[in-house]
Scaffold this active site. Structure first.
Site, short mmCIF file in Angstrom:
data_model
loop_
_atom_site.label_atom_id
_atom_site.label_comp_id
_atom_site.label_asym_id
_atom_site.label_seq_id
_atom_site.Cartn_x
_atom_site.Cartn_y
_atom_site.Cartn_z
N SER A 84 7.21 -1.99 -3.29
CA SER A 84 5.77 -2.08 -3.05
C SER A 84 5.12 -3.10 -3.98
O SER A 84 3.97 -3.47 -3.80
CB SER A 84 5.12 -0.71 -3.21
OG SER A 84 5.42 -0.17 -4.47
N CYS A 85 5.86 -3.55 -5.01
CA CYS A 85 5.36 -4.61 -5.89
C CYS A 85 5.20 -5.91 -5.11
O CYS A 85 5.88 -6.12 -4.10
CB CYS A 85 6.33 -4.87 -7.04
SG CYS A 85 6.32 -3.62 -8.32
N VAL A 86 4.33 -6.78 -5.62
CA VAL A 86 4.17 -8.08 -4.97
C VAL A 86 4.50 -9.18 -5.97
O VAL A 86 4.08 -9.13 -7.13
CB VAL A 86 2.72 -8.27 -4.46
CG1 VAL A 86 2.54 -9.64 -3.81
CG2 VAL A 86 2.36 -7.17 -3.46
N ASP B 42 9.67 1.25 -7.11
CA ASP B 42 8.30 0.70 -7.17
C ASP B 42 7.17 1.67 -6.85
O ASP B 42 6.25 1.83 -7.66
CB ASP B 42 8.16 -0.48 -6.19
CG ASP B 42 8.56 -1.79 -6.82
OD1 ASP B 42 9.07 -1.78 -7.94
OD2 ASP B 42 8.34 -2.81 -6.16
#
Lengths: 162, 208
Positions: free
Chosen positions: A31-33, B156
């Site tokens: 989900s990190c960018v 994440d």
């Protein structure tokens, strides 16, 4: 590939700036960018590995884990290195939804990260010239600073260049 | 916020004991389920900064496993339990559970997902049982969510959810051993909202 294969790892919540040919790598973006910014004219670039969208309104919690803090600090440092705001361009990847069912906040985190990154880059007038975002798989992002190409390795889902 | 660097050997040993009780529970449940003699080694315990979990596993390693949200009955301790296996181990788990020859399974289909979820479920409940035995707290797991991707990518969304108020996780690393095969297994507890501090308080109170 005949670039010098020097890899600089950019961990979660960090950003790194490069002046020389190198590979800036953000491993396993879920989900990190990953936000790769570059100035083609003077060959300075930076990669941010963003965990969370906008920072809370509390100076003590100011951290480059947050999209707004990471991007604004990275842009400022790049400008100190001689980049011109109007020459900066962006390539972004990540922001996946890794699980089907989760409580709401967690379900939407990838999407919220992307939205936050887009709005900050828009504010700064930095165009996003390539992207690979969303979906439900992880990505390892490698930005080649010599020619601004970005390689993505997508777990069980193959690889691509953007 | 908790100063996790003060976590000395006392806590590591206490967590190890907790892990050992959990491994015992899990080993007997799995042996019973499969009819094979499955041993789970005494876990190693590592307290890791949350950003380093991926690196510990090998960031690009494809894993399969489950994520379960857990909370106690009075709402003081909550967090996420993440149980997973590097993919090769996950494939062998499917072989074992489906009663197939070792090396048969090559990809994780719907049936494989349930086999892995079953094993993850056993591990998560064993962890909760061990907390009950050792710390006298009731931890209730939610139904697990299956996952199969790069280890660091899967972490994440959990990091995003705990990172505002926690800095460390408790990782239990162990190995499954049965007659034909052995493989690594990870169980990582991501405490949320001060949960770790309360857990450490309990360790001190009960075993200090």
């Amino acid at each position: 590939m005949n670039e010098e294969e020097i890899v600089t790892s950019v961990g979660i919540g960090e950003y790194k700036i490069a002046h020389n040919p190198t590979i800036l790598r953000a491993m396993g973006l879920g989900s990190c960018v990953g936000v790769f910014l570059f100035d083609e004219k003077i060959k300075v670039s930076g990669l941010a590995h963003i965990l969370l969208p906008d920072s809370p309104n509390d100076p003590k919690k100011r951290s480059s884990k947050y999209a707004d803090v990471a991007l604004r600090e990275m842009i400022r440092e790049m400008e100190e290195e001689g980049c011109k705001g109007e020459n900066l361009k962006a390539k972004i990847a990540g922001g996946a939804q890794m699980f089907d069912f989760m409580d709401n906040e967690m379900l939407k985190i990838g999407e919220r990260n992307i939205r936050s990154v887009r709005s900050i880059l828009d504010d700064e007038n930095i165009p996003i010239i390539a992207e690979d975002v969303g979906e439900n798989y992880g990505r390892t992002m490698e930005a080649y600073t010599s020619d601004e190409r970005v390689h993505l390795r997508c777990g069980n889902n193959g690889e691509k260049w953007i | 916020m908790l100063d996790w660097k003060r976590l000395d050997d006392f806590y590591i040993d206490a967590f190890k004991e907790l892990g050992n009780i959990g491994a015992g529970h899990a080993g007997s449940s799995l042996s019973e389920l499969t009819g094979k003699d499955i041993k789970i080694a005494v876990p190693q315990v590592k307290i890791l900064e949350i950003g380093d979990v991926g690196e510990e596993v090998g960031e690009d390693v494809i894993v399969a496993g489950n994520i379960t949200s857990v909370k106690d009955d009075v709402g003081e301790i909550n967090g996420y339990l993440y149980t997973f296996f590097p993919e090769e181990g996950a494939l062998r788990i499917i072989d074992i559970l489906m009663g197939m020859d070792m090396g048969t399974t090559e990809e994780i289909d719907e049936m494989g997902r349930s086999a892995i979820s079953e094993v993850s479920n056993i591990l998560a409940s064993s962890f909760c049982d061990a907390c009950a035995d050792f710390l006298d707290i009731v931890l209730l797991p939610d139904p697990p969510l299956f996952c199969n991707d790069m280890s660091s990518a899967l972490i994440d969304p959990i990091l995003a959810s705990v990172a505002e108020d926690e800095e460390v996780v408790v990782a239990f690393l162990t190995r499954f051993e049965c007659e034909e095969f052995g493989f690594d297994c990870y169980l990582v507890f991501f405490p949320k909202s001060g949960g770790l501090e309360k857990l450490l308080g309990l360790l001190e109170e009960m075993h200090g």
